[in-house]
Design an enzyme around this catalytic site. Structure first.
Site, PDB file in Angstrom:
ATOM      1  N   GLU A 279     138.950  74.597  12.075  1.00 11.38           N
ATOM      2  CA  GLU A 279     138.122  74.651  11.053  1.00 11.38           C
ATOM      3  C   GLU A 279     137.426  76.182  11.382  1.00 11.38           C
ATOM      4  O   GLU A 279     137.170  77.206  10.386  1.00 11.38           O
ATOM      5  CB  GLU A 279     137.041  74.061  10.838  1.00 11.38           C
ATOM      6  CG  GLU A 279     137.555  72.481  10.189  1.00 11.38           C
ATOM      7  CD  GLU A 279     137.619  72.746   8.608  1.00 11.38           C
ATOM      8  OE1 GLU A 279     137.071  73.784   8.201  1.00 11.38           O
ATOM      9  OE2 GLU A 279     138.351  71.932   8.131  1.00 11.38           O
ATOM     10  N   GLU A 282     139.901  79.044  10.467  1.00  9.46           N
ATOM     11  CA  GLU A 282     140.316  79.397   8.991  1.00  9.46           C
ATOM     12  C   GLU A 282     138.874  79.644   8.181  1.00  9.46           C
ATOM     13  O   GLU A 282     139.095  80.591   7.290  1.00  9.46           O
ATOM     14  CB  GLU A 282     140.304  77.753   8.246  1.00  9.46           C
ATOM     15  CG  GLU A 282     141.690  77.184   8.826  1.00  9.46           C
ATOM     16  CD  GLU A 282     141.852  75.871   8.111  1.00  9.46           C
ATOM     17  OE1 GLU A 282     142.862  75.283   8.204  1.00  9.46           O
ATOM     18  OE2 GLU A 282     140.935  75.125   7.527  1.00  9.46           O
ATOM     19  N   GLU A 283     137.615  79.551   8.633  1.00  9.14           N
ATOM     20  CA  GLU A 283     136.579  79.820   8.186  1.00  9.14           C
ATOM     21  C   GLU A 283     136.059  81.489   8.572  1.00  9.14           C
ATOM     22  O   GLU A 283     135.319  81.904   7.814  1.00  9.14           O
ATOM     23  CB  GLU A 283     135.385  79.035   8.031  1.00  9.14           C
ATOM     24  CG  GLU A 283     135.708  77.568   7.379  1.00  9.14           C
ATOM     25  CD  GLU A 283     134.302  76.624   7.509  1.00  9.14           C
ATOM     26  OE1 GLU A 283     133.161  76.977   8.311  1.00  9.14           O
ATOM     27  OE2 GLU A 283     134.442  75.348   6.977  1.00  9.14           O
TER      28      GLU A 283
END
Length: 389
Positions: A279, A282-283
């Site tokens: 995460e 990805e962010e």
């Protein structure tokens, strides 16, 4: 009793087996293990070669191997019912419901703690299925392909007969997976055959039927929780990686000064530390590695009536680095920056005494060196199951 003929090996990997009734059949050389004996032959249209074995305390159980005529050099319409003692009881995978006893195939006739000769002939006409380890059956979804939209009445008759037969033979519950291509059977299964919805995935709907009248429904319910993570990452300057979301209750459009930790949901089959690392990358584009779990929150107000578990995970910038450039995921994140810790810890949007205020308190202790958190440890699954947990 059967003996493999010395000249029976076929080019397609099948061998000829002669039986006491002098009717030769063809079977895959891999289908019958050593010390196998043929008990009888039954006329039945062939299908995919499958095998199903039940073993409990070393007793003999019934199994059926079916021969696919499309893969044989000549056509036959017979298959053998065989029984043997299984010497290798090592399981190939976890045995959590609704996994079948063996993953090598399904059967239209599977024994329930009885000898092969004592099985009723009516079981030969049930839907193709495998036994689970709790006295239930798992219907092979491939057997539903033959029931097109014009054969719904035949489907209901087949299911009704199967349920009656299974119930008479002590089956407790039934798992019926209906693939997207057979979605027209969902209505008949639920409205006419008494199945109830269990869960739905992108590829199928799972319905169940509890048959036992002497006990409450013991089938496990659908997954009750969603699992989320929040990632706490600090660079060499003591700055914390924070984001502003583009959508949702924490969207920057409605709360322009709301900076928060990167968060997300754990995917199926994904470990919590791996989900946190994924995460964050990805962010924000920051490559990290797992350090520890700082805290866990458990709540019951998640979407669609589910409960929620949230893991606060401490990460470190990967490869021993102390700094990392940011690349924002523009589809979900409005901004991502290395910011002062108090932009999150002292945010006006975090109520004092709330669960998030408490979790940020753990982050403070972690930064101060007084709290390390929980480490990750992979241990054998145990109970005869392969893999780790």
């Amino acid at each position: 009793r059967a003996a493999a003929l010395s000249d029976g090996l076929c080019d397609h990997g099948y061998i000829r087996i002669s039986s006491s009734v002098s009717r030769p059949i063809l079977c895959s050389a891999k289908s019958f293990p050593p010390k196998c004996r043929i008990t009888r032959l039954i006329d039945r249209p062939p299908t995919r070669p499958t095998r199903h074995v039940d073993c409990f305390k070393g007793r003999f159980f019934t199994t059926r191997t079916r021969v696919d005529e499309r893969r044989l050099p000549i056509f036959h319409h017979s298959f053998a019912v065989a029984s043997w003692k299984a010497y290798n009881t090592k399981r190939a995978r976890s045995t959590l419901i609704p996994h079948a006893v063996e993953q090598s195939g399904a059967t239209e006739t599977s024994s329930i703690c009885t000898e092969a000769e004592s099985r009723p002939d009516t079981m030969d006409t049930t839907l193709l299925h495998s036994l689970d380890r709790y006295g239930g059956v798992i219907v092979d979804p491939l057997c539903l392909e033959k029931f097109d939209t014009a054969a719904e009445v035949l489907f209901v008759e087949k299911v009704t007969h199967s349920l009656t037969t299974w119930k008479a033979n002590g089956i407790r519950g039934v798992w019926l997976e209906i693939p997207t291509g057979s979605a027209h059977l969902i209505g008949p299964a639920v409205q006419q055959c008494g199945f109830t919805f269990h869960h739905a995935e992108k590829t199928h709907v799972m319905v169940t039927h509890w048959l036992s009248e002497n006990e409450l429904n013991g089938l496990p319910p659908n997954a009750s929780h969603q699992v989320g993570i929040g990632a706490f990452v600090v660079n060499g300057d003591g700055k914390v990686l924070l984001v502003q979301e583009k959508r949702g209750p924490a969207a920057s459009a409605s709360r322009p000064d709301f900076w928060k930790l990167p968060t997300g949901l754990v995917e199926q089959g994904e470990d919590v530390p791996d989900a946190a690392v994924r995460e964050v990358f990805e962010e924000t584009g920051v490559k990290c590695e797992f350090h520890s779990i700082l805290g866990i929150r458990h709540g019951h107000n998640a979407p669609f009536g589910k409960s929620d578990m949230f893991f606060l995970v401490s990460l470190r910038i990967a490869d021993g680095k102390t700094h990392h450039a940011i690349a924002v995921q523009e589809s979900e994140i409005a901004k991502a920056e290395w910011r002062d810790r108090n932009d999150a810890f002292e945010s006006q949007h975090i109520a004092k005494g709330s669960h998030m205020d408490h979790l940020y308190g753990l982050c403070r202790m972690h930064l101060g060196g007084t709290y390390r958190g929980m480490c990750l440890q992979n241990l054998p699954a145990g109970f005869g199951r392969d893999g780790t947990v």
